[in-house]
Design a protein around this motif. Structure first.
Motif, mmCIF file in Angstrom:
data_model
loop_
_atom_site.group_PDB
_atom_site.id
_atom_site.type_symbol
_atom_site.label_atom_id
_atom_site.label_comp_id
_atom_site.label_asym_id
_atom_site.label_seq_id
_atom_site.Cartn_x
_atom_site.Cartn_y
_atom_site.Cartn_z
ATOM 1 N N VAL A 20 0.869 -1.178 0.000
ATOM 2 C CA VAL A 20 0.000 0.000 0.000
ATOM 3 C C VAL A 20 0.902 1.223 0.000
ATOM 4 O O VAL A 20 1.896 1.279 0.715
ATOM 5 N N TRP A 21 0.535 2.202 -0.787
ATOM 6 C CA TRP A 21 1.322 3.417 -0.918
ATOM 7 C C TRP A 21 0.383 4.590 -0.679
ATOM 8 O O TRP A 21 -0.620 4.752 -1.377
ATOM 9 N N SER A 22 0.717 5.436 0.293
ATOM 10 C CA SER A 22 -0.068 6.628 0.577
ATOM 11 C C SER A 22 0.619 7.823 -0.064
ATOM 12 O O SER A 22 1.816 8.019 0.118
ATOM 13 N N ALA A 32 -4.024 10.475 -1.947
ATOM 14 C CA ALA A 32 -4.360 9.236 -2.649
ATOM 15 C C ALA A 32 -3.822 8.037 -1.889
ATOM 16 O O ALA A 32 -2.927 8.158 -1.054
ATOM 17 N N ILE A 33 -4.383 6.904 -2.229
ATOM 18 C CA ILE A 33 -3.859 5.631 -1.748
ATOM 19 C C ILE A 33 -3.778 4.718 -2.966
ATOM 20 O O ILE A 33 -4.631 4.762 -3.850
ATOM 21 N N GLN A 47 -5.558 2.803 -7.793
ATOM 22 C CA GLN A 47 -5.262 4.080 -7.158
ATOM 23 C C GLN A 47 -6.570 4.820 -6.934
ATOM 24 O O GLN A 47 -7.382 4.945 -7.851
ATOM 25 N N ILE A 48 -6.773 5.278 -5.696
ATOM 26 C CA ILE A 48 -7.925 6.097 -5.354
ATOM 27 C C ILE A 48 -7.380 7.473 -5.010
ATOM 28 O O ILE A 48 -6.624 7.631 -4.066
ATOM 29 N N LEU A 49 -7.741 8.461 -5.811
ATOM 30 C CA LEU A 49 -7.175 9.803 -5.731
ATOM 31 C C LEU A 49 -8.280 10.814 -5.447
ATOM 32 O O LEU A 49 -9.331 10.780 -6.074
ATOM 33 N N THR A 50 -8.024 11.702 -4.475
ATOM 34 C CA THR A 50 -8.984 12.769 -4.204
ATOM 35 C C THR A 50 -8.548 14.042 -4.918
ATOM 36 O O THR A 50 -7.386 14.407 -4.913
ATOM 37 N N ILE A 51 -9.496 14.678 -5.569
ATOM 38 C CA ILE A 51 -9.267 15.973 -6.219
ATOM 39 C C ILE A 51 -10.432 16.851 -5.782
ATOM 40 O O ILE A 51 -11.572 16.604 -6.179
ATOM 41 N N ALA A 52 -10.129 17.852 -4.926
ATOM 42 C CA ALA A 52 -11.167 18.689 -4.319
ATOM 43 C C ALA A 52 -12.144 17.762 -3.591
ATOM 44 O O ALA A 52 -11.734 17.037 -2.706
ATOM 45 N N SER A 53 -13.404 17.726 -3.985
ATOM 46 C CA SER A 53 -14.365 16.848 -3.315
ATOM 47 C C SER A 53 -14.717 15.638 -4.170
ATOM 48 O O SER A 53 -15.723 14.986 -3.953
ATOM 49 N N ARG A 54 -13.888 15.318 -5.128
ATOM 50 C CA ARG A 54 -14.136 14.216 -6.060
ATOM 51 C C ARG A 54 -13.157 13.065 -5.801
ATOM 52 O O ARG A 54 -12.009 13.290 -5.445
ATOM 53 N N LEU A 55 -13.592 11.842 -5.996
ATOM 54 C CA LEU A 55 -12.727 10.664 -5.926
ATOM 55 C C LEU A 55 -12.528 10.118 -7.328
ATOM 56 O O LEU A 55 -13.492 9.868 -8.040
ATOM 57 N N ASN A 56 -11.288 9.936 -7.716
ATOM 58 C CA ASN A 56 -10.969 9.262 -8.980
ATOM 59 C C ASN A 56 -10.463 7.872 -8.636
ATOM 60 O O ASN A 56 -9.565 7.737 -7.812
ATOM 61 N N ILE A 57 -11.007 6.863 -9.269
ATOM 62 C CA ILE A 57 -10.552 5.489 -9.076
ATOM 63 C C ILE A 57 -9.986 5.029 -10.395
ATOM 64 O O ILE A 57 -10.657 5.063 -11.429
ATOM 65 N N GLN A 58 -8.712 4.621 -10.362
ATOM 66 C CA GLN A 58 -8.007 4.268 -11.592
ATOM 67 C C GLN A 58 -7.285 2.945 -11.411
ATOM 68 O O GLN A 58 -6.868 2.607 -10.317
ATOM 69 N N GLN A 59 -7.140 2.216 -12.485
ATOM 70 C CA GLN A 59 -6.325 1.018 -12.471
ATOM 71 C C GLN A 59 -5.025 1.346 -13.186
ATOM 72 O O GLN A 59 -5.031 1.855 -14.304
#
Length: 74
Positions: A20-22, A32-33, A47-59
């Motif tokens: 796990v990488w923070s 992000a984590i 990868q789960i990344l926060t941008i302002a109040s949004r969550l981006n989930i990426q592989q």
């Protein structure tokens, strides 16, 4: 809605987390984590990344890089 059949979760569900990488932003806030598993014959890195109040989930996927060539000096 069941997301188990959707990417990126279908490649990760049922596998153990190997690392796990923070990630932090420049102000020291967690942004992000990222977690991964390479067992079971394939790799799943999410990868789960926060941008302002949004969550981006990426592989995260490995891409093949072309071999580097050296430029001749003139």
């Amino acid at each position: 809605m069941d997301a188990a059949a959707l990417a990126p979760w279908r490649d990760a569900i049922g596998r153990a987390v190997r690392w796990v990488w923070s990630l932090e932003n420049q102000k020291g806030y967690p942004d992000a984590i990222q977690f991964a598993d390479i067992s079971g014959g394939g790799a799943a890195t999410i990868q789960i990344l926060t941008i302002a109040s949004r969550l981006n989930i990426q592989q995260v996927r490995t891409i093949e890089n072309p071999p580097l060539t050296t430029l001749s000096s003139r």
